[in-house]
Motif scaffolding. Structure first.
Motif, mmCIF file in Angstrom:
data_model
loop_
_atom_site.group_PDB
_atom_site.id
_atom_site.type_symbol
_atom_site.label_atom_id
_atom_site.label_comp_id
_atom_site.label_asym_id
_atom_site.label_seq_id
_atom_site.Cartn_x
_atom_site.Cartn_y
_atom_site.Cartn_z
ATOM 1 N N ILE A 227 55.365 -40.743 34.209
ATOM 2 C CA ILE A 227 55.241 -42.184 33.986
ATOM 3 C C ILE A 227 53.851 -42.605 34.438
ATOM 4 O O ILE A 227 53.439 -42.347 35.568
ATOM 5 C CB ILE A 227 56.323 -42.976 34.734
ATOM 6 C CG1 ILE A 227 57.708 -42.602 34.191
ATOM 7 C CG2 ILE A 227 56.095 -44.478 34.584
ATOM 8 C CD1 ILE A 227 58.855 -43.346 34.843
ATOM 9 N N MET B 279 64.399 -40.096 31.614
ATOM 10 C CA MET B 279 63.841 -41.436 31.780
ATOM 11 C C MET B 279 64.959 -42.427 32.068
ATOM 12 O O MET B 279 65.998 -42.417 31.405
ATOM 13 C CB MET B 279 63.076 -41.851 30.524
ATOM 14 C CG MET B 279 62.477 -43.246 30.597
ATOM 15 S SD MET B 279 61.276 -43.417 31.937
ATOM 16 C CE MET B 279 61.016 -45.197 31.928
ATOM 17 N N ASN C 97 51.537 -45.894 34.858
ATOM 18 C CA ASN C 97 51.644 -47.344 34.961
ATOM 19 C C ASN C 97 50.279 -47.983 35.130
ATOM 20 O O ASN C 97 49.426 -47.479 35.855
ATOM 21 C CB ASN C 97 52.522 -47.724 36.165
ATOM 22 C CG ASN C 97 52.666 -49.234 36.286
ATOM 23 O OD1 ASN C 97 53.302 -49.870 35.455
ATOM 24 N ND2 ASN C 97 52.061 -49.817 37.311
ATOM 25 N N THR D 108 53.962 -47.697 31.276
ATOM 26 C CA THR D 108 54.512 -48.983 31.680
ATOM 27 C C THR D 108 53.384 -49.937 32.070
ATOM 28 O O THR D 108 52.291 -49.513 32.429
ATOM 29 C CB THR D 108 55.487 -48.828 32.865
ATOM 30 O OG1 THR D 108 54.814 -48.170 33.947
ATOM 31 C CG2 THR D 108 56.707 -48.007 32.454
#
Length: 457
Positions: free
Chosen positions: A130, A356, A132, A157
């Protein structure tokens, strides 16, 4: 270069006998580097085919210096995602995180993507990554770099760290916090950072860094690794931030970070109440190595709550009929059919990385491997799908060479005259995927994204 006088006074007090060498380094040429993308090519292969001289970066086997006259970012191999242009000192950070295939990994402050793509290469497409970035425009750039390097197992994200911590409690094996900082280590490379510097900005950054680390601490599993890095020299943002964090979180210990020739140790005498082990952190100085300024600390979480047994995971589409046009495309165009949990974001089709958590109420820029667009009665493949494929994974391909006029024409968005079967063709340069074209009546319609097309001669 005109450096802030208050900054120079501060560095003179800190460095003492090394100050003159430090100040003189600003008259030297900045180091330029690139990092090989192992998802596409090995370092040995790139050395054989690269049309520019590459010299190894000592602390990263996949990292290389290139000459000031070279322009690897303007080469077709860059568009094919064979490498990422990255400042050499920054490469040390991804190596310290050292993620393993199959792990869950978070890059908490990830744009523009240099360290994210380094982590992805080390993970070899296995596990969940992930990335971000709180700033929307920078998150888009991050997503584009993940696409260019052909990364399949990443979710991008666009959240503040505390919002992520509420969702991903004790979830990650490894977390990188490449914290927003005053940028002192980048003054030679980035004059804007120099113009924005002030003692007040340093203080503000140190406060924000501690807040970000608080969120990271909540998201790390017991036993997990947290790497903190900055591109500044400021003790307040480096040894000071880490010492304050460890004082608040005794479940974290500082581990020995692997040093190379020219690397310096963290300085306990530069901060009050220095944490035990602060000398095991790393400082990279531009007068000691061929690179810019960086700081890095490796911490391990020795205690804490285990991962919650019950979590809400992201779910794929249950109605496969909605994907009939995609499956028809895959059958006609692809040798190896992508598989996994399919999901739709509007009319955009993705495959979710395994493991996820739910995407509900999260700002998502890229929920996984982007396959393409479901249009009325047809499917149009994405640029991300092209760049994640090898040339032999498409039934039809157009193979070009890096120095071919057709390659330049393709990158400029021009149609090409080509003989071959009707339908989608994967365009590759020297065997490395570059994008899509659709062939009909001897003309290959160009599907290289308009925003990426080359201009000029």
């Amino acid at each position: 270069m005109q450096l802030p006088q208050l900054f120079l006074d501060k560095m003179k007090e800190l460095l003492r006998e090394e100050y003159e060498a430090f100040e003189a380094s600003y008259d030297n040429e900045k180091a330029q580097g690139l990092r090989v993308n192992p998802l596409k090519i090995s370092a040995e292969q790139l050395l054989r085919i690269a049309p520019f001289e590459l010299i190894g970066v000592p602390w990263v086997p996949e990292g290389f210096y290139y000459g000031k006259e070279d322009r690897p970012g303007k080469h077709p191999y860059h568009e094919a995602g064979l490498f990422y242009i990255q400042e050499p000192s920054a490469m040390a950070v991804g190596a310290l995180v050292d993620p393993q295939p199959g792990e869950t990994v978070l890059d908490l402050c990830a744009a523009p993507g240099g360290k994210t793509t380094h982590l992805a290469g080390r993970m070899n497409g296995e596990g969940l990554l992930i990335a971000n970035e709180p700033h929307p425009a920078r998150a888009k750039i991050l997503s584009q770099n993940i696409e260019r390097l052909g990364i399949r197992n990443a979710v991008v994200t666009n959240e503040m760290p505390d919002k992520l911590a509420d969702r991903f409690s004790a979830f990650f094996d490894r977390i990188l916090v490449d914290a927003p900082c005053s940028g002192e280590g980048m003054f030679r490379k980035d004059p804007d950072a120099c113009a924005e510097w002030s003692p007040e900005h340093v203080t503000m950054c140190a406060s924000r860094q501690l807040d970000i680390l608080e969120s990271a601490a909540r998201m790390l599993k017991p036993g997990g690794r947290l790497v903190y890095s900055t591109c500044t020299f400021s003790p307040e943002e480096n040894e000071g931030t880490i010492s304050r964090f460890v004082a608040l979180h005794p479940e974290f210990v500082i581990e020995d970070a692997q040093a190379y020739e020219g690397f310096d140790q963290g300085r306990a005498d530069w901060t009050s109440d220095a944490a035990s082990g602060i000398g095991e952190t790393l400082r990279l100085w531009p007068h000691r190595i061929r690179g810019e300024g960086h700081y890095a600390a490796v911490l391990r979480k020795t205690d804490g709550e285990e991962e919650p047994a019950r979590r809400k995971y992201a779910k794929g589409l249950s109605d496969r009929k909605a994907l009939k046009d995609y499956f028809a495309f895959a059958e006609e165009t692809l040798v190896a059919k992508p598989s996994g949990e399919f999901t739709l974001f509007g009319d955009q089709l993705y495959i979710l990385p395994a493991g996820m958590l739910s995407l509900d109420q999260l700002k998502i820029v890229r929920p996984g491997w982007h396959l393409g667009t479901l249009k009325k009665n047809r499917f149009e493949p994405s640029h991300a799908l092209a760049l994640s494929l090898k040339a032999n994974e498409a039934r039809n391909s157009l193979s070009l060479t890096a120095d071919s006029p057709q390659t330049l024409a393709y990158l400029k968005g021009e149609a090409l005259k080509v003989d071959g079967p009707k339908g989608w063709h994967l365009v590759d340069v020297d065997g490395f995927s570059l994008g899509w074209g659709k062939l009909a009546d001897g003309t290959l319609k160009n599907h290289f994204p308009k925003g990426l097309r080359w201009t000029g001669g």
